[in-house]
Design a protein around this motif. Sequence first.
Motif, short mmCIF file in Angstrom:
data_model
loop_
_atom_site.label_atom_id
_atom_site.label_comp_id
_atom_site.label_asym_id
_atom_site.label_seq_id
_atom_site.Cartn_x
_atom_site.Cartn_y
_atom_site.Cartn_z
N SER A 23 0.83 -1.20 0.00
CA SER A 23 0.00 0.00 0.00
C SER A 23 0.87 1.26 0.00
CB SER A 23 -0.94 -0.01 1.21
OG SER A 23 -0.21 0.13 2.42
N VAL A 24 2.00 1.20 0.71
CA VAL A 24 2.94 2.33 0.69
C VAL A 24 3.51 2.51 -0.72
CG1 VAL A 24 5.08 3.25 1.64
CG2 VAL A 24 3.49 2.02 3.12
N ASN A 25 3.86 1.40 -1.35
CA ASN A 25 4.39 1.47 -2.72
C ASN A 25 3.36 2.05 -3.68
OD1 ASN A 25 6.60 0.64 -4.67
ND2 ASN A 25 4.86 -0.46 -5.53
N ALA A 26 2.09 1.70 -3.47
CA ALA A 26 1.04 2.24 -4.32
C ALA A 26 0.93 3.75 -4.17
CB ALA A 26 -0.30 1.57 -4.00
N LEU A 27 1.07 4.24 -2.94
CA LEU A 27 1.03 5.69 -2.71
C LEU A 27 2.21 6.38 -3.38
CD1 LEU A 27 -0.02 5.73 1.05
CD2 LEU A 27 -1.39 6.53 -0.88
N ILE A 28 3.37 5.73 -3.37
CA ILE A 28 4.54 6.30 -4.03
C ILE A 28 4.30 6.38 -5.53
CG2 ILE A 28 6.97 5.90 -4.56
CD1 ILE A 28 7.29 4.68 -1.81
N GLU A 29 3.72 5.32 -6.11
CA GLU A 29 3.44 5.33 -7.55
C GLU A 29 2.41 6.40 -7.91
OE1 GLU A 29 2.38 1.30 -8.48
OE2 GLU A 29 4.47 0.75 -8.89
N MET A 30 1.55 6.74 -6.93
CA MET A 30 0.60 7.82 -7.15
C MET A 30 1.25 9.19 -7.04
SD MET A 30 -2.64 6.32 -4.96
CE MET A 30 -3.49 7.89 -5.01
N GLY A 31 2.46 9.24 -6.49
CA GLY A 31 3.16 10.51 -6.31
C GLY A 31 2.86 11.18 -4.99
N ASP A 32 2.14 10.51 -4.10
CA ASP A 32 1.80 11.09 -2.80
C ASP A 32 2.85 10.64 -1.78
OD1 ASP A 32 0.64 12.16 -0.56
OD2 ASP A 32 -1.39 11.44 -1.01
N PHE A 33 4.01 11.30 -1.80
CA PHE A 33 5.11 10.87 -0.95
C PHE A 33 4.84 11.15 0.54
CE2 PHE A 33 7.37 11.92 -5.02
CZ PHE A 33 7.55 10.61 -5.40
N ASP A 34 4.12 12.23 0.84
CA ASP A 34 3.82 12.53 2.24
C ASP A 34 2.95 11.43 2.85
OD1 ASP A 34 5.27 14.85 2.15
OD2 ASP A 34 3.53 16.11 1.63
N ALA A 35 1.90 11.04 2.13
CA ALA A 35 1.03 9.97 2.64
C ALA A 35 1.79 8.66 2.73
CB ALA A 35 -0.19 9.81 1.73
#
Length: 407
Positions: A276-288
């Motif tokens: 799930s963290v990797n998915a957020l990174i791929e979305m570009g939401d590094f803070d989340a």
Amino acid sequence: MDSLPDKHIRNISRSSRPRSSTRGPLDASDDPLALPKTPISPIKHESMLAADDTFSGASFYELDPLAPDDLPETLEKDLTFLLHHGNFHTLSHLDIPPPLRSEFLILNPGEPLSTSLGALEKLLAEGRFLIAAHFSASILTSSLISPTDIKIIFSLFYTRLACLDLSGNTVLAAQESKALEDLSSAFYYIDLKLESAAADNDKDPEHEQDPRHIVPWPLRVLAVRLQSIGFGDSRRSIGGLYEIGLEARREIMRSEATEAERELWKQRLADLGVRSVNALIEMGDFDAARRSLDSLRMSGPESNITKLRKALLLLRIGDLDAASQVFGDANERKEAALLKPLISMSDGRFADAVAEWRILGEDKTRTDGALVAQNLAVCLLYVGQLDEVLDPLYSIHLLEGSCERID
């Protein structure tokens, strides 16, 4: 009693988005799911190799040890829709340098299925992923496969998608994953109670199993990411991970589950948290992603692999200091040793990285020599030592017998 529908119908009881909660389903719990401190191996896999040290194809029946066994005739699933030629793209190796190319393996219809699966296993063991992707699709579209042989079909479909992803054809894998359609539909669930109801009418309803998913867990997890790419909806990945995370928690809390099964489900739940963290990174939401990574809680001590995955995610976020502190004082572990040159590369210190990769390359006990050699070659390019770039690469390829050096 009515049978399950044979079309994809959305199961309305399963949410398609994460539930609003201060503790998500991907966070490992402490109380109801507590297990003994000593880990128990949930599954004893058979060896990929047969008695005569040849590839037997047995591993394709073991992709998910917790998947339902062969289904009763009354609950058979027809997966013909996954076997159409139109589901698979034509592959090419024209973009691969000629010295590194290998011809696609041609399926021999006269050979038994076990022989073809053994050949596919050999391709995977040799790391020839593009060839394996082509060959797995050839098997799926051949007469060797029965439309009701769900274990082999799903295993080969997973192999096809995973090999496409590993060979740099993620976009093709994302498009082909659409053939699975909605994996949360009722079509993919079986209710074993229907089969045993006639023989055991007095069974306590509290001990009846929930409907079980017939798709192997690795394929479900991979499909979540690929379908989010294929449908152009990055939020679909987060929602899908939380959805199967809820199911994993239900499996852990199932009263009839053994300790070994619970341990495996807890490992899967921890894996979903990292994904799930990797998915957020791929979305570009590094803070989340950073907040989610900090909030992840593992039951029991973290393995070195889990720590390494966290460190790599921190590198992708750009937090080099946090990545360097993941392993604490365990700087002599192989995983921590691998992290050191990666941090140097991320910080732009390629000369330091060259020296660190060379040290790792001298360790003959490591099993990731190809990874070390490739990163060393990249660093040599950045420092301008072009005359040395080919040495680490050809040392690996010559060892594998996959190419000849041409000066």
